[in-house]
Design a protein around this motif. Sequence first.
Motif, PDB file in Angstrom:
ATOM      1  N   ASP A   1     -21.949  25.021  20.350  1.00 13.99           N
ATOM      2  CA  ASP A   1     -22.091  26.456  20.147  1.00 13.99           C
ATOM      3  C   ASP A   1     -22.016  27.201  21.479  1.00 13.99           C
ATOM      4  N   PHE A   2     -21.322  28.327  21.457  1.00 12.37           N
ATOM      5  CA  PHE A   2     -21.349  29.258  22.590  1.00 12.37           C
ATOM      6  C   PHE A   2     -22.070  30.505  22.135  1.00 12.37           C
ATOM      7  N   ALA A   3     -23.175  30.854  22.805  1.00 12.43           N
ATOM      8  CA  ALA A   3     -23.999  31.997  22.420  1.00 12.43           C
ATOM      9  C   ALA A   3     -23.974  33.063  23.510  1.00 12.43           C
ATOM     10  N   PRO A   4     -23.343  34.209  23.246  1.00 15.21           N
ATOM     11  CA  PRO A   4     -23.342  35.299  24.233  1.00 15.21           C
ATOM     12  C   PRO A   4     -24.743  35.776  24.596  1.00 15.21           C
ATOM     13  N   SER A   5     -25.664  35.714  23.616  1.00 17.62           N
ATOM     14  CA  SER A   5     -27.054  36.114  23.850  1.00 17.62           C
ATOM     15  C   SER A   5     -27.981  34.946  23.534  1.00 17.62           C
ATOM     16  N   LYS A   6     -28.651  34.402  24.549  1.00 13.80           N
ATOM     17  CA  LYS A   6     -29.558  33.273  24.342  1.00 13.80           C
ATOM     18  C   LYS A   6     -30.737  33.671  23.464  1.00 13.80           C
ATOM     19  N   PHE A   7     -31.171  34.946  23.568  1.00 16.93           N
ATOM     20  CA  PHE A   7     -32.310  35.403  22.780  1.00 16.93           C
ATOM     21  C   PHE A   7     -31.999  35.351  21.283  1.00 16.93           C
ATOM     22  N   PHE A   8     -30.872  35.959  20.882  1.00 14.69           N
ATOM     23  CA  PHE A   8     -30.527  35.986  19.462  1.00 14.69           C
ATOM     24  C   PHE A   8     -30.206  34.578  18.947  1.00 14.69           C
TER      25      PHE A   8
END
Length: 324
Positions: free
Chosen positions: A288-295
Motif C-alpha cells: 500500500d502507498f498512503a499519501p496520508s499516514k494518519f488516514f
Amino acid sequence: MVAACLVLKRTILSRGFVARSSVLYAPKGPLMDWENTSLRTRVLNDLQTFAKQQSAIFLKIDPDVVLGRGVPASEGDVTENSGPAIRSELTRRGWVYSSDQIQFRNSVLIDVTSTEEEMLARMKPKTRYNVRLAEKKGVTVRVGTADDLPMLYKMYAETSVRDGFVIRDENYYMTVWKLFMRSAVSGQPSAIPLIAEVEGQPVAAIFLFMFAGRAYYVYGMSRNLHREKMPTYLLQWEAMKRAKANGCTAYDLWGAPEVFDESDSMWGVYRFKEGLGGEVIRTLGAYDFAPSKFFYKLYSEVVPRVLDVMRSRGKEKTKQGLSE
C-alpha cells in the motif's frame, strides 16, 4: 517500454465529509517488466502521483513479482534475485506491506506442458492412488452448463458453512460465472464448471478459468455424500488435462499458506494441492502507498473490525439461506 495498470476506485465516505474518502486498488498490477529499472521508476512515480491527486486513503498493488520458488528453507527453495530488490525499493519509497491481502500471496503452479504420464508421475503416490480410486469407484466428470449454476451455488454455500469461510450473495457468483462462461478466447469459454457425479448425482465441482496461457482453480465445492470415493481428486486431474488441451502452460491452484506450517489456516488445503505435483511460487504480495499516514492508520484500525462484523453476518445469512 510498455506498462498497463487497471485501477479500481471505491468511495468510502462522501467527499464533503472527510478529506480522504476513497481507496484505490490495482489488482495483479501494474503489469510490466519489473526488472526494467527506468520503466519501474516511471510507473511507480505515476501511481504515487495519481494516489495523491485522487486524495486516496491508499493505493494497493499486488503484482506477480516472484520472490522465490519452493517451500522456504526446504531443499527446493530458490530465491529470485530481482524480487527482494524490488521489495526493498518499494519500502524505500514508502510503500508498506499490506495487512489486507486481497489475493493469495503464494500459490502452487502445475506445469501442464508435460505428458499426462509425466504429470501423474509428479503427483504424490497417495494422490495418484486417489485419482485412480475415484475412477474405479464410478466417479465421472462432466462440463456443466448455465442450468447447473443454481445447484452449484447451493453446493458452494454448503461448503462455506461446513468449512467456515464467508461467501458473497448468489447474484455475485451468477454474474461472474455467466460472464466468464460466455466470454470466449480462441473459441473456448474463459471458464467452465467441472462437475463430479456418482450415479448421475453431483457430489463436487470446481470452476476452471483459462486465459493468457494459464488456467486457474478459483472456486471449489463439495458435499459430504460419497466423499470416500475421492471425487475432488478426479476433478483436479480432469482440470489439468483440460488446461493442457486448451493450450495452457500452467495450472494455478490459487493459494498457498503465508507461513508453511500447520499453524496456517491454509495448511490442510495446501497439503491437498501439494500432492498434485505442483511447485510453490512465492510472490511479493500486496503493498500500500498512503499519501496520508494518519488516514491510513485510522482506516487500518477501523475497517478490520467492521469486516469481522460483516463476515459474521455473512456466515449467518448463508446458513439461513440454506435452511429456507
